[in-house]
Write a protein that holds these residues in place. Structure first.
Motif, PDB file in Angstrom:
ATOM      1  N   ARG A  69       0.834  -1.202   0.000  1.00  0.00           N
ATOM      2  CA  ARG A  69       0.000   0.000   0.000  1.00  0.00           C
ATOM      3  C   ARG A  69       0.870   1.253   0.000  1.00  0.00           C
ATOM      4  O   ARG A  69       0.633   2.200  -0.747  1.00  0.00           O
ATOM      5  N   LEU A  70       1.905   1.258   0.817  1.00  0.00           N
ATOM      6  CA  LEU A  70       2.815   2.394   0.873  1.00  0.00           C
ATOM      7  C   LEU A  70       3.563   2.539  -0.453  1.00  0.00           C
ATOM      8  O   LEU A  70       3.774   3.649  -0.936  1.00  0.00           O
ATOM      9  N   GLY A  71       3.939   1.418  -1.046  1.00  0.00           N
ATOM     10  CA  GLY A  71       4.603   1.454  -2.351  1.00  0.00           C
ATOM     11  C   GLY A  71       3.730   2.122  -3.408  1.00  0.00           C
ATOM     12  O   GLY A  71       4.203   2.952  -4.192  1.00  0.00           O
ATOM     13  N   TYR A  72       2.443   1.779  -3.425  1.00  0.00           N
ATOM     14  CA  TYR A  72       1.506   2.405  -4.378  1.00  0.00           C
ATOM     15  C   TYR A  72       1.390   3.907  -4.117  1.00  0.00           C
ATOM     16  O   TYR A  72       1.383   4.710  -5.045  1.00  0.00           O
ATOM     17  N   ILE A  73       1.312   4.287  -2.857  1.00  0.00           N
ATOM     18  CA  ILE A  73       1.183   5.708  -2.502  1.00  0.00           C
ATOM     19  C   ILE A  73       2.437   6.476  -2.903  1.00  0.00           C
ATOM     20  O   ILE A  73       2.354   7.574  -3.481  1.00  0.00           O
ATOM     21  N   LEU A  74       3.610   5.917  -2.634  1.00  0.00           N
ATOM     22  CA  LEU A  74       4.857   6.586  -3.015  1.00  0.00           C
ATOM     23  C   LEU A  74       4.982   6.696  -4.539  1.00  0.00           C
ATOM     24  O   LEU A  74       5.431   7.716  -5.065  1.00  0.00           O
ATOM     25  N   PHE A  75       4.564   5.651  -5.251  1.00  0.00           N
ATOM     26  CA  PHE A  75       4.607   5.694  -6.713  1.00  0.00           C
ATOM     27  C   PHE A  75       3.651   6.758  -7.245  1.00  0.00           C
ATOM     28  O   PHE A  75       3.990   7.510  -8.160  1.00  0.00           O
ATOM     29  N   LEU A  76       2.458   6.852  -6.662  1.00  0.00           N
ATOM     30  CA  LEU A  76       1.497   7.883  -7.055  1.00  0.00           C
ATOM     31  C   LEU A  76       2.057   9.280  -6.757  1.00  0.00           C
ATOM     32  O   LEU A  76       1.900  10.202  -7.569  1.00  0.00           O
ATOM     33  N   THR A  77       2.727   9.433  -5.627  1.00  0.00           N
ATOM     34  CA  THR A  77       3.367  10.707  -5.280  1.00  0.00           C
ATOM     35  C   THR A  77       4.396  11.083  -6.339  1.00  0.00           C
ATOM     36  O   THR A  77       4.470  12.229  -6.783  1.00  0.00           O
ATOM     37  N   TYR A  78       5.190  10.098  -6.779  1.00  0.00           N
ATOM     38  CA  TYR A  78       6.193  10.356  -7.812  1.00  0.00           C
ATOM     39  C   TYR A  78       5.526  10.761  -9.124  1.00  0.00           C
ATOM     40  O   TYR A  78       5.975  11.694  -9.797  1.00  0.00           O
ATOM     41  N   CYS A  79       4.439  10.082  -9.486  1.00  0.00           N
ATOM     42  CA  CYS A  79       3.719  10.424 -10.719  1.00  0.00           C
ATOM     43  C   CYS A  79       3.178  11.854 -10.655  1.00  0.00           C
ATOM     44  O   CYS A  79       3.244  12.594 -11.650  1.00  0.00           O
ATOM     45  N   CYS A  80       2.659  12.260  -9.503  1.00  0.00           N
ATOM     46  CA  CYS A  80       2.179  13.634  -9.323  1.00  0.00           C
ATOM     47  C   CYS A  80       3.341  14.620  -9.459  1.00  0.00           C
ATOM     48  O   CYS A  80       3.203  15.675 -10.094  1.00  0.00           O
ATOM     49  N   TYR A  81       4.485  14.272  -8.890  1.00  0.00           N
ATOM     50  CA  TYR A  81       5.672  15.125  -8.989  1.00  0.00           C
ATOM     51  C   TYR A  81       6.097  15.300 -10.442  1.00  0.00           C
ATOM     52  O   TYR A  81       6.317  16.429 -10.904  1.00  0.00           O
ATOM     53  N   ILE A  82       6.179  14.212 -11.176  1.00  0.00           N
ATOM     54  CA  ILE A  82       6.599  14.287 -12.586  1.00  0.00           C
ATOM     55  C   ILE A  82       5.593  15.105 -13.391  1.00  0.00           C
ATOM     56  O   ILE A  82       5.978  15.920 -14.232  1.00  0.00           O
ATOM     57  N   THR A  83       4.299  14.916 -13.133  1.00  0.00           N
ATOM     58  CA  THR A  83       3.268  15.683 -13.840  1.00  0.00           C
ATOM     59  C   THR A  83       3.422  17.173 -13.552  1.00  0.00           C
ATOM     60  O   THR A  83       3.385  18.002 -14.468  1.00  0.00           O
ATOM     61  N   PHE A  84       3.615  17.528 -12.281  1.00  0.00           N
ATOM     62  CA  PHE A  84       3.803  18.938 -11.908  1.00  0.00           C
ATOM     63  C   PHE A  84       5.033  19.511 -12.590  1.00  0.00           C
ATOM     64  O   PHE A  84       4.983  20.609 -13.157  1.00  0.00           O
ATOM     65  N   GLU A  85       6.143  18.803 -12.538  1.00  0.00           N
ATOM     66  CA  GLU A  85       7.372  19.297 -13.155  1.00  0.00           C
ATOM     67  C   GLU A  85       7.216  19.418 -14.665  1.00  0.00           C
ATOM     68  O   GLU A  85       7.701  20.376 -15.271  1.00  0.00           O
ATOM     69  N   TRP A  86       6.531  18.471 -15.279  1.00  0.00           N
ATOM     70  CA  TRP A  86       6.319  18.535 -16.725  1.00  0.00           C
ATOM     71  C   TRP A  86       5.516  19.779 -17.079  1.00  0.00           C
ATOM     72  O   TRP A  86       5.837  20.496 -18.021  1.00  0.00           O
ATOM     73  N   MET A  87       4.483  20.053 -16.316  1.00  0.00           N
ATOM     74  CA  MET A  87       3.665  21.240 -16.576  1.00  0.00           C
ATOM     75  C   MET A  87       4.452  22.517 -16.304  1.00  0.00           C
ATOM     76  O   MET A  87       4.242  23.533 -16.952  1.00  0.00           O
ATOM     77  N   THR A  88       5.393  22.467 -15.375  1.00  0.00           N
ATOM     78  CA  THR A  88       6.172  23.651 -15.001  1.00  0.00           C
ATOM     79  C   THR A  88       7.288  23.935 -15.989  1.00  0.00           C
ATOM     80  O   THR A  88       7.523  25.102 -16.337  1.00  0.00           O
ATOM     81  N   VAL A  89       7.989  22.913 -16.459  1.00  0.00           N
ATOM     82  CA  VAL A  89       9.200  23.151 -17.263  1.00  0.00           C
ATOM     83  C   VAL A  89       9.096  22.730 -18.708  1.00  0.00           C
ATOM     84  O   VAL A  89      10.049  22.892 -19.450  1.00  0.00           O
ATOM     85  N   LYS A  90       7.961  22.259 -19.176  1.00  0.00           N
ATOM     86  CA  LYS A  90       7.911  21.676 -20.516  1.00  0.00           C
ATOM     87  C   LYS A  90       8.293  22.637 -21.639  1.00  0.00           C
ATOM     88  O   LYS A  90       8.802  22.227 -22.657  1.00  0.00           O
ATOM     89  N   HIS A  91       8.056  23.926 -21.471  1.00  0.00           N
ATOM     90  CA  HIS A  91       8.369  24.874 -22.547  1.00  0.00           C
ATOM     91  C   HIS A  91       9.377  25.933 -22.139  1.00  0.00           C
ATOM     92  O   HIS A  91       9.447  26.995 -22.717  1.00  0.00           O
ATOM     93  N   GLN A  92      10.174  25.644 -21.126  1.00  0.00           N
ATOM     94  CA  GLN A  92      11.165  26.629 -20.701  1.00  0.00           C
ATOM     95  C   GLN A  92      12.431  26.493 -21.507  1.00  0.00           C
ATOM     96  O   GLN A  92      12.786  25.481 -21.958  1.00  0.00           O
TER      97      GLN A  92
END
Length: 162
Positions: free
Chosen positions: A139-162
């Motif tokens: 369960r913790l593994g799934y939560i940490l993986f979801l946290t990482y996916c949210c992080y990558i999505t946020f970073e992609w939206m932040t830096v994709k066109h810089q």
């Protein structure tokens, strides 16, 4: 190609050279990918380069976890990130500065947002691990993986066109 076992130092140097060659090829390929797909260097650094950098850590942590050595798995992947931040960033910058006498400039605001996001994700991850009683369960593994996916999505939206 390798040397006999009694020449461990030579084998280490040879393997380091193999890693260097593969890294040069990988970085050349990544640079071409950035140019052809019009993706920012920052996003590629946050994903493709970071993934490639941590594949060995992932295998080591999986082996340790499989062997029931949770302390080894956890401290191993945390300490490698500290090594990456201090040695992998400082050494190339130092070599460049000594060689050219010039400083490396980067956009502090863009990098600052990424650093703050990383710090937030690290603190959240540690809180999740400690809140789970320091048990690394599925369960913790799934939560940490979801946290990482949210992080990558946020970073992609932040830096994709810089």
């Amino acid at each position: 190609l390798s040397f006999p076992e009694e020449y461990n130092a030579a084998n280490f140097v040879l393997m380091s050279f193999y890693v260097y060659l593969f890294t040069c090829y990988t970085m050349f390929t990544v640079d071409r990918l950035v140019c052809h797909l019009d993706i920012s260097h920052a996003f590629i650094g946050l994903t493709v380069v970071a993934w490639g950098n941590n594949v060995g850590d992932l295998f080591n942590a999986c082996w340790a976890a499989e062997d029931g050595q949770g302390d080894l798995a956890t401290t191993g992947f945390i300490s490698t990130q500290i090594l990456n931040m201090h040695l992998s960033s400082a050494l190339p910058w130092l070599i460049y500065n000594l060689k050219t006498g010039h400083s490396i400039h980067f956009d502090g605001i863009k990098v600052g947002v990424s650093i703050l996001t990383v710090i937030g994700v690290v603190f959240l991850s540690m809180a999740l691990i400690l809140g789970n009683g320091s048990y690394l369960q599925a369960r913790l593994g799934y939560i940490l993986f979801l946290t990482y996916c949210c992080y990558i999505t946020f970073e992609w939206m932040t830096v994709k066109h810089q």
